[in-house]
Design an enzyme around this catalytic site. Sequence first.
Site, short mmCIF file in Angstrom:
data_model
loop_
_atom_site.label_atom_id
_atom_site.label_comp_id
_atom_site.label_asym_id
_atom_site.label_seq_id
_atom_site.Cartn_x
_atom_site.Cartn_y
_atom_site.Cartn_z
N ASP A 68 21.06 12.30 12.87
CA ASP A 68 21.21 11.23 12.58
C ASP A 68 21.61 10.21 13.87
O ASP A 68 22.57 11.17 14.60
CB ASP A 68 22.45 11.18 11.51
CG ASP A 68 22.21 9.61 10.69
OD1 ASP A 68 21.36 9.53 10.13
OD2 ASP A 68 23.06 8.65 10.97
N LYS A 171 12.88 11.32 28.75
CA LYS A 171 13.68 10.98 27.76
C LYS A 171 14.79 11.86 27.10
O LYS A 171 15.98 11.96 27.12
CB LYS A 171 13.21 10.21 26.63
CG LYS A 171 13.86 9.67 25.55
CD LYS A 171 13.21 8.95 24.25
CE LYS A 171 14.43 8.82 23.29
NZ LYS A 171 13.65 8.35 21.97
N ARG A 177 19.44 12.41 22.12
CA ARG A 177 18.87 13.43 21.31
C ARG A 177 18.82 14.75 22.04
O ARG A 177 19.19 15.96 21.47
CB ARG A 177 17.57 13.08 20.59
CG ARG A 177 16.94 14.10 19.75
CD ARG A 177 16.05 13.83 18.91
NE ARG A 177 16.31 12.70 17.76
CZ ARG A 177 16.20 11.33 18.11
NH1 ARG A 177 15.32 10.95 19.00
NH2 ARG A 177 16.82 10.58 17.45
P1 ITT Z 1 15.51 11.10 9.39
O1 ITT Z 1 16.67 10.58 8.95
O2 ITT Z 1 14.41 11.53 8.44
O3 ITT Z 1 15.66 12.15 10.45
P2 ITT Z 1 15.28 8.41 10.46
O4 ITT Z 1 14.29 7.47 11.03
O5 ITT Z 1 15.72 7.87 8.97
O6 ITT Z 1 14.73 9.76 10.06
P3 ITT Z 1 17.89 7.83 11.77
O7 ITT Z 1 18.63 7.35 10.16
O8 ITT Z 1 18.47 8.71 12.55
O9 ITT Z 1 16.15 8.56 11.35
O10 ITT Z 1 17.39 6.80 12.66
C1 ITT Z 1 18.00 5.42 12.42
C2 ITT Z 1 17.26 4.45 13.18
O11 ITT Z 1 17.70 4.46 14.75
C3 ITT Z 1 15.69 4.81 13.09
O12 ITT Z 1 15.06 3.57 12.20
C4 ITT Z 1 15.30 4.95 14.35
O13 ITT Z 1 14.25 3.70 14.57
C5 ITT Z 1 16.38 4.54 15.40
N1 ITT Z 1 16.44 5.75 16.41
C6 ITT Z 1 16.70 6.85 16.04
N2 ITT Z 1 16.55 7.64 17.22
C7 ITT Z 1 15.94 6.83 18.28
C8 ITT Z 1 15.80 6.92 19.52
O14 ITT Z 1 15.80 8.00 19.95
N3 ITT Z 1 15.30 5.87 20.16
C9 ITT Z 1 15.10 4.91 19.52
N4 ITT Z 1 15.44 4.43 18.22
C10 ITT Z 1 15.82 5.45 17.40
#
Ligand code: ITT
Length: 191
Positions: A68, A171, A177
Amino acid sequence: MKIVFATNNRNKLKEVQAIMPENIQLLSLKDINCTEDIPETRDTIEGNAIQKVEYIKTNYGYDCFADDTGLEVEALNGAPGVYSARFAGPQRSAIDNTIKLLKELEKKDNRTAQFKTVIALQLNGTCYTFTGICKGKITKSPKGEGGFGYDPVFKAIDYSQTFAEISLEEKNIIGHRGKAVKQLIDFLNKY
Ligand code: ITT
């Protein structure tokens, strides 16, 4: 070893696959026939990561890990944070979220922000967590075609390019991550 990565986000899967050593084979949610959205209703990033692995263990019986991630912006008191995916509404649109973010920062001088990833690992009855943070700034306008989510408006400290302009490999070296996944890999290799 084989382990399920509980994510519906293809970009996360790509990034994590790129740094997993050959001895750790990733299974996707598709591989275990999980096609529904996993609930993410807790009010912290860590809580949501744990909720995802508990959901998979309870409903599918598999040990797994989940990621997350949130973007924490200083001038917005840490928002969007745990609500990063739905910042601009339930449609979960990366473009809408980015537009809203730039709008809220329009008149702010302080553009300091950080990405935070918490990986939860459910393994043999215990849940472990690993945290990766990447500090940087929110730019004035989006730039770059790579990455996903907020990447076009995020520059890591000392970087002149946004996360959407650098390679996935780069990255992974400096990013939130990548840092969390490296701790996960070390842990699994020593387990
Ligand atoms: P899962 O829960 O299925 O893993 P998700 O897209 O819902 O996928 P998150 O709740 O962790 O994942 O993500 C929160 C938001 O933050 C998501 O909408 C992404 O666009 C953004 N996000 C996550 N990781 C990112 C990254 O490495 N770079 C830029 N934006 C990111």
